[in-house]
Motif scaffolding. Sequence first.
Motif, PDB file in Angstrom:
ATOM      1  N   GLU A 136      -7.605  -2.239   0.894  1.00 22.19           N
ATOM      2  CA  GLU A 136      -6.615  -1.814   0.001  1.00 22.19           C
ATOM      3  C   GLU A 136      -5.084  -1.672   0.623  1.00 22.19           C
ATOM      4  OE1 GLU A 136      -6.802   1.594  -3.514  1.00 22.19           O
ATOM      5  OE2 GLU A 136      -7.523   2.410  -1.374  1.00 22.19           O
ATOM      6  N   PRO A 137      -5.120  -1.519   1.964  1.00 23.72           N
ATOM      7  CA  PRO A 137      -3.628  -1.424   2.386  1.00 23.72           C
ATOM      8  C   PRO A 137      -2.904  -2.530   2.285  1.00 23.72           C
ATOM      9  CG  PRO A 137      -5.227  -0.184   4.023  1.00 23.72           C
ATOM     10  CD  PRO A 137      -5.983  -0.928   2.955  1.00 23.72           C
ATOM     11  N   ALA A 158      -1.233  -3.478   8.399  1.00 25.32           N
ATOM     12  CA  ALA A 158      -0.770  -3.222   7.170  1.00 25.32           C
ATOM     13  C   ALA A 158       0.785  -4.187   6.959  1.00 25.32           C
ATOM     14  CB  ALA A 158      -0.010  -1.886   7.241  1.00 25.32           C
TER      15      ALA A 158
END
Length: 296
Positions: free
Chosen positions: A99-100, A148
């Motif tokens: 998800e990040p 990220a």
Amino acid sequence: MADVSPAQALARATAVGGRVADLVRREPRGHDQTCRWELAVTLSSSPEDRAAAGWIIADEIMRERTGGRPRTYGKWREATLHGTKLTGKDHILVKAFAEPVFEAAAAKKEGNHGLAGYVGEWLWYLLTRDLPEDPARTVEILGPPKAAVNDGGGDGLVVYRERGTAWGFSFRLWEMKKYTGEANQPDGAIRKGWTQLSTKGATYLGMLSWGDKLLADDTREFVGSLADQWVDEEESAGGGVSVALNTTAIPTKAFHLAHEHFTTHKHPGALQGLVVAIDNLEGFAHEVREYVWTAL
């Protein structure tokens, strides 16, 4: 890409050698410049080869993000290749790693380096990792892209064990950029990369920590003073800028003004450039995301 399943993409990737390097053509450029550069361009725009490259990147990213653990990477890969969805705690756990970077909103945030930028960083990393070995200059450290999309610090670092140098090592700090325009004018993105290295390179190197790394004594001594070497403009230090762009935007001339924007390091070989070209970079990045998200 919807017509090429993850399993089919894996089969094609395996057939060509299993590396992104097997799907690009590399050409040296800028022999008459202070900053030489290389063009890496996709060999084929066929759906199968494009899908193979997308799968390789998706698989490498998830392996790195999960540490290759059976419960995360293993279950993600198995479900993806079978075209099934993870459920329950397995879904929650794997999604936490994906998800990040790959949440749908990540590509929509204004000013975000975005999926295309992140995939561009991984293209640089995989193409650098899979270069033919040079016995006189072997890669000692090559870190994967940050976890990220917009993490602080430098984008890429390569430490070489190099014969015939004062330290016995050298390093190059890289900045990655993307250019998604159609015209072959990525000069602004390239200039921004050199400017960032010029103004923030020492800070990026000062942010690095090696305390958790298992390093040989001489390697640890070298990496402990990377920022010093950078500030002192030693010949062991170099900078590089990589730009990922569309094949419609491949420049005929690039990096020829690098020395005007990055003026500190003047020794031969201090500057290096890379252009990675792929059809519809933004679309390709979303295809990588689609493979990652198949099981979620």
